[in-house]
Design an enzyme around this catalytic site. Sequence first.
Site, PDB file in Angstrom:
ATOM      1  N   GLU A 183       0.810  -1.223   0.000  1.00 25.70           N
ATOM      2  CA  GLU A 183       0.000   0.000   0.000  1.00 25.70           C
ATOM      3  C   GLU A 183       0.845   1.276   0.000  1.00 25.70           C
ATOM      4  O   GLU A 183       0.473   2.284  -0.612  1.00 25.70           O
ATOM      5  CB  GLU A 183      -0.957   0.003   1.201  1.00 25.70           C
ATOM      6  CG  GLU A 183      -2.155  -0.918   1.036  1.00 25.70           C
ATOM      7  CD  GLU A 183      -1.816  -2.392   1.185  1.00 25.70           C
ATOM      8  OE1 GLU A 183      -0.702  -2.699   1.681  1.00 25.70           O
ATOM      9  OE2 GLU A 183      -2.647  -3.245   0.844  1.00 25.70           O
TER      10      GLU A 183
ATOM     11  N   HIS B  84     -10.395  -5.497   9.822  1.00 26.89           N
ATOM     12  CA  HIS B  84     -10.862  -5.238   8.459  1.00 26.89           C
ATOM     13  C   HIS B  84     -12.245  -4.592   8.428  1.00 26.89           C
ATOM     14  O   HIS B  84     -12.897  -4.561   7.380  1.00 26.89           O
ATOM     15  CB  HIS B  84     -10.921  -6.540   7.656  1.00 26.89           C
ATOM     16  CG  HIS B  84      -9.583  -7.094   7.304  1.00 26.89           C
ATOM     17  ND1 HIS B  84      -8.673  -7.472   8.253  1.00 26.89           N
ATOM     18  CD2 HIS B  84      -8.979  -7.332   6.109  1.00 26.89           C
ATOM     19  CE1 HIS B  84      -7.577  -7.924   7.657  1.00 26.89           C
ATOM     20  NE2 HIS B  84      -7.745  -7.835   6.358  1.00 26.89           N
TER      21      HIS B  84
END
Length: 323
Positions: free
Chosen positions: A60, A129
């Site tokens: 990322e 998440h």
Amino acid sequence: MPQLTMREAISQALWEEMEANPKIFLLGEEIGVWGGTYAVTRGFYDHFGAERVKDTPIAEGVIAGAAIGAAMGGLRPVAEMMTINFAFLAFDMIVNHAAKLHYMFNGQFKVPVIIRAAGGGGRQLGATHSQTPDVIFAHFPGLYVLAPATPYDAKGMLKAALRQDNPVLFIEHATLYQARGEVPAGDFTVPLGQSEVKRQGKDVTIVTYSKMLQISMEAANQLATEGIEAEVVDLRTLRPLDLEPVFASFKKTNRAVIVEEGWKSFGVGAEIAARTYEACFDYLDAPIKRVAQLEVPLPYNRELEQSAIPKAADVVRAVKEVL
């Protein structure tokens, strides 16, 4: 007027703007051949090709860094983080580079990068998440933080974001991708940094955004059956934050409930309540209430997870407490 899902609205916005502007390109994990984890970019790779739809490694920081560099070089990248939880791994790139470069270089560089990320809970993805850390990113000046709640706003705001020069974090609630709503055919944009009254009322002001707009509208409809008319204000953009519609509504109703999916401590509700107290103290008839997620890591177990996320019943209860 055509009915689109949120997924279709976001996809249309990207497609139309990419057709109109060759400087726009996409990068992210599994967005190319696979079409994206949430299928927003399905078909893009075949139509626009590998030069403009780039699959990346699971890295990322690299995704955000490459996008920021490309934006500084004159392109208009749209980076997909898959989920906002993974944006923590690119946090330095987003808040120390994308948000600050224009200011630190006295305007010599523009950083027209858009970082798309799905957020929110409710899908049994576990504590790491399912988070709603929107306020963490909204803390930093220089970064636009958008969180639309309807397909109309999602398409119009994304198109507007792709036509301006500020770095943007575009948060898509993962449980809204299948939500349907009216989206006009043809080109249109929705101004960034403008809240909107989604429901008129006279008895109490409900302030909310993203998925919690649905919950708040459901609560407002329940309250209406009891003769209580709630006005619902959708923030749509967390930074820059437009509170004028909130203040105008509060001066009419004299009572407010703020509904957010994130945790209450140091949250969006805390900020809005503080500013409303500062601006509208003379109009206050009751303490401002906040409805938020229980302060625990979001459980995987469905029953426990659902019990931690605000429901319409929680909003109804809070409204009755301020009346």
